[in-house]
Design an enzyme around this catalytic site. Structure first.
Site, mmCIF file in Angstrom:
data_model
loop_
_atom_site.group_PDB
_atom_site.id
_atom_site.type_symbol
_atom_site.label_atom_id
_atom_site.label_comp_id
_atom_site.label_asym_id
_atom_site.label_seq_id
_atom_site.Cartn_x
_atom_site.Cartn_y
_atom_site.Cartn_z
ATOM 1 N N LYS A 27 5.316 7.072 -6.748
ATOM 2 C CA LYS A 27 5.454 6.633 -5.352
ATOM 3 C C LYS A 27 5.736 7.837 -4.460
ATOM 4 C CE LYS A 27 7.427 2.017 -6.168
ATOM 5 N NZ LYS A 27 6.380 1.230 -5.511
ATOM 6 N N ARG B 265 4.321 -6.822 -13.076
ATOM 7 C CA ARG B 265 3.479 -7.847 -13.717
ATOM 8 C C ARG B 265 3.352 -7.595 -15.215
ATOM 9 N NH1 ARG B 265 -1.170 -6.343 -9.524
ATOM 10 N NH2 ARG B 265 0.704 -5.668 -8.446
HETATM 11 N N1 BES Z 1 8.433 -2.816 -6.902
HETATM 12 C C1 BES Z 1 7.193 -2.652 -6.252
HETATM 13 C C2 BES Z 1 6.983 -3.627 -5.095
HETATM 14 C C3 BES Z 1 7.901 -3.478 -3.914
HETATM 15 C C4 BES Z 1 7.522 -2.734 -2.817
HETATM 16 C C5 BES Z 1 9.114 -4.149 -3.881
HETATM 17 C C6 BES Z 1 8.360 -2.636 -1.721
HETATM 18 C C7 BES Z 1 9.958 -4.049 -2.801
HETATM 19 C C8 BES Z 1 9.577 -3.303 -1.711
HETATM 20 C C9 BES Z 1 6.047 -2.871 -7.255
HETATM 21 O O1 BES Z 1 6.322 -2.521 -8.560
HETATM 22 C C10 BES Z 1 4.915 -2.036 -6.809
HETATM 23 O O2 BES Z 1 5.049 -0.843 -6.821
HETATM 24 N N2 BES Z 1 3.809 -2.681 -6.451
HETATM 25 C C11 BES Z 1 2.661 -1.992 -6.014
HETATM 26 C C12 BES Z 1 1.459 -2.630 -6.661
HETATM 27 C C13 BES Z 1 0.179 -1.875 -6.492
HETATM 28 C C14 BES Z 1 0.248 -0.549 -7.202
HETATM 29 C C15 BES Z 1 -0.971 -2.693 -7.037
HETATM 30 C C16 BES Z 1 2.581 -2.112 -4.506
HETATM 31 O O3 BES Z 1 2.942 -3.156 -3.970
HETATM 32 O O4 BES Z 1 2.207 -1.133 -3.872
HETATM 33 MN MN MN Z 2 5.924 -0.472 -8.952
#
Ligand code: BES
Ligand code: MN
Ligand code: ZN
Length: 547
Positions: free
Chosen positions: A304, A378
């Site tokens: 990230k 997931r």
């Molecule tokens: N934990 C994150 C989602 C999230 C984002 C929770 C902001 C709370 C606040 C999740 O694991 C994630 O990183 N999801 C990605 C998925 C994508 C890579 C398909 C996302 O939402 O960007």
């Molecule tokens: Mn994630």
């Protein structure tokens, strides 16, 4: 009629500054309000009322009509959350009167009472007042059930005063703590009902605070092992069965999707399994609560960006909510069997982290191409859902901070609900109406399934930019094996960015109270026949030969 707080926890003892709101006392007294010896008496007013009646009217009269005068002057309007402090100068026993606005009379409900109760006690705390007496908001002409009013007052008071002060070596912005609230009601029968509500409300709020504390705790403290300890503490206090599985056991069970995420960190992963047997004679009367417990989400190799990454300490909010819901269920004891499964690990980009392009095999034998290691929730949930199905669970509710897309779609006002069973979806939404936690359904149309088609595996873990929350849910749907299932994406609602009503900045504790409400509603819903447990077929042998 006093609710005494539980003894401080082993965990909290380790903290430099334990959360004091848990020590808050709320009791109920049957007495005449004008004769109560208290630093502050809280009365209320509906919007637009020119001359107050009921308890507020009695106080107004005793104070020579000052409330009526302030209304006339336009200083008191009665809008929701409005607070006006009046010094009584010895005219009545209470030293001060606080007039709390309830908004329009036809709009008053338990959510308004929660919100007003929170605003009131925070106001008093700011003034350095540590105890008060209050009338039961909305239970007069407002027409609310006295028990529900008492419950809402207790919830709003506890949740609104909440602060996460564990690592503040000084007292932060407040030196005074609010310590005691007495709800006063003259009628003995009504006082008894209010008392029952207050007790339940305290239980619900304390559990929500259990979840808030876990979510606010930084990730160097709230590791998967510490999450397991927190669950053990809850299980110990509430007499629930608990099992904790480590990496080796999970590998053996064939949890390749979960283990793919867990391989990037040195921190041991945990599968936390808690059981409440509320209807042991009817094993088919069950509910599975599945929680995402990513104690920190760096994104893994699909790292990230740094901005705001610290918020990812809260990526275990689903797991925390499930553990906290079990704290309530253990106390309210509904006639239903509840299995809690929390998949806890860090998502780190360690030397042995999984790579984009890797293919993992979940416990049910299905394969997943890992397009993006940041779509890890997931993956861990896939195996947790399979585990719950193996345990014979036929109604599943998973809770997860699953997608950033959810925050874009619904913001922070409501939780996204998706599912394969209309009845369970509606029951969840209805439970939320009772708790004041809002839910909104998103569709799982077949057309969206193309988003997660993979060339090399049964599915891929990222569907790209379109319908991100839905494609994530559709992957989960592949692991519920015919059971009724609801998915709650709390990415937006698990934290708040401001003080608002009974929410404060940081963790909200959503959807702890709704999960417990749902368990209790399902227990009362005797129509339910259950979905037969599917015998496990060839996938069982398949799972041994995993990547
Ligand atoms: N934990 C994150 C989602 C999230 C984002 C929770 C902001 C709370 C606040 C999740 O694991 C994630 O990183 N999801 C990605 C998925 C994508 C890579 C398909 C996302 O939402 O960007
Ligand atoms: Mn994630
Ligand atoms: Zn995540």
């Amino acid at each position: 009629m006093t609710t005494t707080p539980k003894p401080r926890t082993a965990k909290a003892k380790k903290s430099a500054k334990p959360n004091k709101t848990k020590a808050l006392k709320i009791d109920v007294r049957s007495a005449d309000i004008t004769g109560i010896d208290t630093p502050a008496l809280v009365v209320n007013l509906f919007r637009g009322v020119k001359k107050p009646g009921g308890a507020t009217g009695a106080v107004d009269k005793a104070l020579g009509g000052i409330i009526t005068q302030l209304i006339k002057d336009g200083e008191i309007k009665g809008s929701v959350g409005e607070t006006t402090l009046i010094h009584t100068l010895g005219k009545i026993k209470p030293k001060r009167v606080l007039v709390a606005g309830l908004g329009p009379q036809d709009k008053v409900d338990v959510q308004v009472v929660r919100r007003v109760s929170a605003e009131v006690v925070r106001f008093l705390r700011r003034k350095g007042i540590s105890s008060a007496a209050t009338i039961a908001h909305g239970a007069g002409v407002g027409g609310l059930d006295p028990k529900l009013s008492g419950q809402a007052i207790a919830e709003g008071t506890h949740l609104g005063l909440y602060k996460f002060g564990t690592y503040l070596t000084k007292n932060g912005d407040t030196t005074n703590e609010f310590e005691k609230l007495t709800v006063v009601e003259l009628d003995k029968t009504r006082a008894k009902a209010i008392d029952a509500g207050v007790k339940l409300g305290c239980t619900l709020a304390r559990a929500s605070i259990t979840a808030r504390d876990m979510v606010n705790e930084p990730a160097n403290h709230m590791t998967p092992s510490r999450m397991a300890e927190a669950a053990q503490k809850v299980a110990g206090e509430q007499g629930l069965k608990i099992e904790i599985f480590g990496n080796a056991e999970m590998k053996k069970m064939g949890m390749g999707a979960f283990m793919g995420v867990a391989q990037g960190t040195d921190e041991p992963a945990k599968l936390i399994v808690m059981r409440y047997d509320g209807d042991p004679d009817n094993p088919e009367n069950n509910l599975g609560l599945i929680g995402k417990g990513i104690t920190f989400d760096t994104g893994g190799i699909s790292l990230k960006p740094p901005g705001g990454m610290e918020a990812m300490k809260g990526d275990m909010a689903g797991g925390a909510a499930v553990i906290a819901a079990m704290e309530i269920i253990g106390q309210t004891r509904p006639k239903i069997n509840v299995l809690a499964v929390i998949a806890a690990t860090e998502n780190m980009p360690g030397a042995s982290a999984q790579r984009p392009g890797d293919v993992v095999r979940a416990m049910n034998g299905k394969t997943i191409e890992v397009i993006n290691t940041d779509a890890e929730g997931r993956l861990v949930l896939a195996d947790a859902l399979c585990y719950a199905r193996e345990q014979g669970i036929t109604r599943l509710v998973d809770v997860a901070t699953l997608t950033g897309a959810m925050v874009t779609t619904l913001g922070k006002a409501c939780t996204g609900v998706m599912g394969n069973d209309d009845k369970l979806v509606q029951q969840t939404i209805e439970a939320g109406k009772k708790t004041g936690e809002k839910f909104w359904e998103l569709p799982l149309f077949d057309e969206y399934k193309d988003l997660i088609k993979s060339d090399v595996a049964d599915m891929k873990n990222s569907g790209g930019r379109q319908a991100g929350s839905i494609s994530a849910a559709l992957l989960l749907a592949e692991f519920v094996d015919g059971a009724a299932w609801v998915h709650l994406d709390i990415a937006g609602t698990s934290t708040s960015d401001k003080v608002s009503g009974y929410l404060v900045k940081g963790a909200t504790g959503v959807p702890v109270r709704t999960l417990a409400q749902l368990a209790s509603d399902l227990a009362a819903d005797s129509d339910y026949q259950g979905v037969p447990k599917k015998p496990r077929g060839k996938s069982k042998t398949k799972q041994r030969s995993v990547p």
